[in-house]
Design an enzyme around this catalytic site. Structure first.
Site, PDB file in Angstrom:
ATOM      1  N   CYS A  42       0.794  -1.233   0.000  1.00  0.00           N
ATOM      2  CA  CYS A  42       0.000   0.000   0.000  1.00  0.00           C
ATOM      3  C   CYS A  42       0.823   1.277   0.000  1.00  0.00           C
ATOM      4  O   CYS A  42       0.666   2.139  -0.867  1.00  0.00           O
ATOM      5  CB  CYS A  42      -0.938   0.000   1.213  1.00  0.00           C
ATOM      6  SG  CYS A  42      -2.085  -1.390   1.247  1.00  0.00           S
TER       7      CYS A  42
ATOM      8  N   HIS B 111      -2.004   6.376   3.983  1.00  0.00           N
ATOM      9  CA  HIS B 111      -0.986   5.374   4.304  1.00  0.00           C
ATOM     10  C   HIS B 111       0.448   5.854   4.107  1.00  0.00           C
ATOM     11  O   HIS B 111       1.350   5.052   3.826  1.00  0.00           O
ATOM     12  CB  HIS B 111      -1.225   4.089   3.510  1.00  0.00           C
ATOM     13  CG  HIS B 111      -1.007   2.853   4.334  1.00  0.00           C
ATOM     14  ND1 HIS B 111      -1.619   1.653   4.067  1.00  0.00           N
ATOM     15  CD2 HIS B 111      -0.253   2.631   5.436  1.00  0.00           C
ATOM     16  CE1 HIS B 111      -1.251   0.751   4.952  1.00  0.00           C
ATOM     17  NE2 HIS B 111      -0.413   1.332   5.805  1.00  0.00           N
TER      18      HIS B 111
END
Length: 476
Positions: A53, A103
């Protein structure tokens, strides 16, 4: 058509290419994505250059490889000194917006619901998305107390209902607001689904009901033993292996919801009269293995992890309903979009502008995509690192810890079950890929160190301190 197009960039989390109907999966219920594919250029060889991610997002925004961004694992905080796509868009007269999972900010392993980790404050850490930011660092629960976002304070704004539905509502409202202004807009929507946990309480019941009679089976390349190169996130327990097919059921239900929400976005673009003036991208950050090659999750060069959907529509500019076989890598997305939008490409970008090819014209393209893993998913530990090349026919990969090499003919062996690197007749071809990989790594200063190198030299307390390329004192 306006001189400067709008941009709507929609990316799901952990949606693999193979789980879309237009890619041939009969189990998928993705009619809106499939219809969009017929209106778009289908980049059928698109890959995630680092299928995790945070590294993906860092490369997406900078056009640089992980070894230059420093975002070598999850749950570290990105150095904001890079020149990012949001900065270029803002200087170019665009209104910029970001909704959803970020993220790139937390610098603590775990404790990700704490606002000190989940809230990205206004300023340089938003990487140029300055006009509207409704994000959170990350979470994977899509209902209830853990489904929230932040605006311009640490206060959590809890969503009503299912998070992807609420995010889509927010995106439609923001497009409506942006479209009423003189400036063009660039809006990024980062959906958290279909990322695990794949439990029935993490998806609306009506979507799960659609798949109650669908038969899910283990993949043809399923292995009952864990891959010895897998990190802890990729390993499967006996109990988890027994749940794989039911995980798939929830996963496909989540994908169906993503499809419905993407359909709502497309309808809103049309209803607002923006279709001809808006570049729309639908893609994902990486895929999922579900037991293929003895692994779950991502962070590996196998097709199930790296192959992603990448559909791009711009009526009148990009040919509709055609496949583009360019080896599109994550680092290529930023320069390609910027050139399409008439904006300058920063000098530090390491990817290639392939916009001419996407628009159906002759133009430069990469001969292969360089892919990498610089460590486990979210811890600093040695033993999982690899580098790989993927072109239109072959995938070549090598592991750092033991030097094991793999070579697959993806055309003849789409499930990558026959390692040609072990066969004498393919040694000349293997050597060609060895040399090509060395050349590509050398071009970006990638010396293929163990993960601990970064923790010792680049990162302190999970904060990235360096953003320059690595020293060239190590050899592949």
């Amino acid at each position: 058509m306006s001189k400067a197009p709008n941009l709507l960039y929609v990316f799901a989390d952990q949606l693999r290419y193979f789980s879309c109907g237009y890619a041939g999966d009969a189990r998928a219920q993705t009619p809106h994505i499939d219809a969009f594919a017929r209106q778009s250029s289908d980049c059928c060889n698109a890959v995630s250059g680092h299928p995790v991610c945070a590294p993906y997002r860092a490369s997406l925004f900078t056009g640089k490889y992980t070894t230059s961004t420093g975002m070598v694992i999850n749950e570290i905080r990105m150095n904001p000194d890079h020149e990012c796509i949001g900065h270029v868009l803002g200087r170019g007269g665009y209104r910029t917006g970001y909704i959803g999972k970020w993220h790139l900010y937390a610098n603590e392993m775990g404790n990700h619901y704490d606002p000190k980790n989940s809230y990205i404050p206004a300023g340089p850490d938003r990487l140029g998305f300055d006009d509207f930011f409704a994000g959170y660092n990350f979470h994977h629960e899509y209902y209830g107390e853990h489904a929230y976002y932040h605006l311009n304070s640490p206060e959590k704004i809890y969503v009503q209902g299912y998070e992807p539905d609420a995010q889509t509502d927010l995106a439609i409202d923001k497009m409506r607001e942006f479209s009423g202004q003189e400036k063009p807009f660039a809006l990024f929507l980062s959906m958290g689904t279909p990322h695990d946990p794949w439990t029935p309480d993490n998806v609306p019941a009506k979507y799960l009901e659609r798949f109650k009679d669908v038969q899910f089976e283990l993949p043809p390349n399923y292995l009952p033993e864990n891959d010895p190169h897998a990190d802890d996130w990729a390993k499967l327990s006996k109990e988890e292996r027994a749940e794989l097919t039911e995980w798939m059921r929830v996963y496909y239900a989540m994908v169906a919801n993503v499809d419905d929400n993407f359909g709502r976005l497309l309808q809103a673009v049309e209803d607002m009269g923006l279709k001809d003036d808006t570049i729309v991208v639908f893609t994902s950050d990486h895929g999922e293995l579900f037991g293929a090659h003895g692994r779950r999750a991502k962070n590996i060069f196998y097709e199930e992890a790296v192959r992603i959907p990448f559909l791009i529509r711009w009526p009148g500019r990009i040919p509709a309903g055609e496949k583009c076989d360019v080896c599109l890598n994550t680092v290529d997305i930023m320069p390609t979009l910027l050139h399409m939008m008439g904006l300058p490409i920063p000098s530090g970008v390491e990817g290639m502008d392939v916009s001419e090819r996407l628009m159906g014209r002759p133009g430069p393209e990469p001969d292969a995509a360089l892919m990498m893993c610089t460590g486990p998913t979210a811890t600093f530990a040695d033993g999982n690192e690899w580098r790989a090349l993927r072109d239109k026919q072959y995938t070549y990969a090598v592991f750092h810890v033991d030097g094991q090499e793999l070579l697959f003919n993806n055309v003849q062996d789409p499930y990558q079950m026959n390692n040609l690197a072990d066969q004498q007749e393919f040694q000349p071809l293997l050597e060609q890929y060895r040399q090509k990989l060395k050349e590509k790594m050398k071009a970006i200063g990638d010396t293929f160190p163990a993960c601990s190198y970064y923790e010792k030299n680049w990162i302190r307390d999970r904060l990235i301190l360096k953003t320059a390329t690595l020293h060239t004192d190590m050899q592949l």
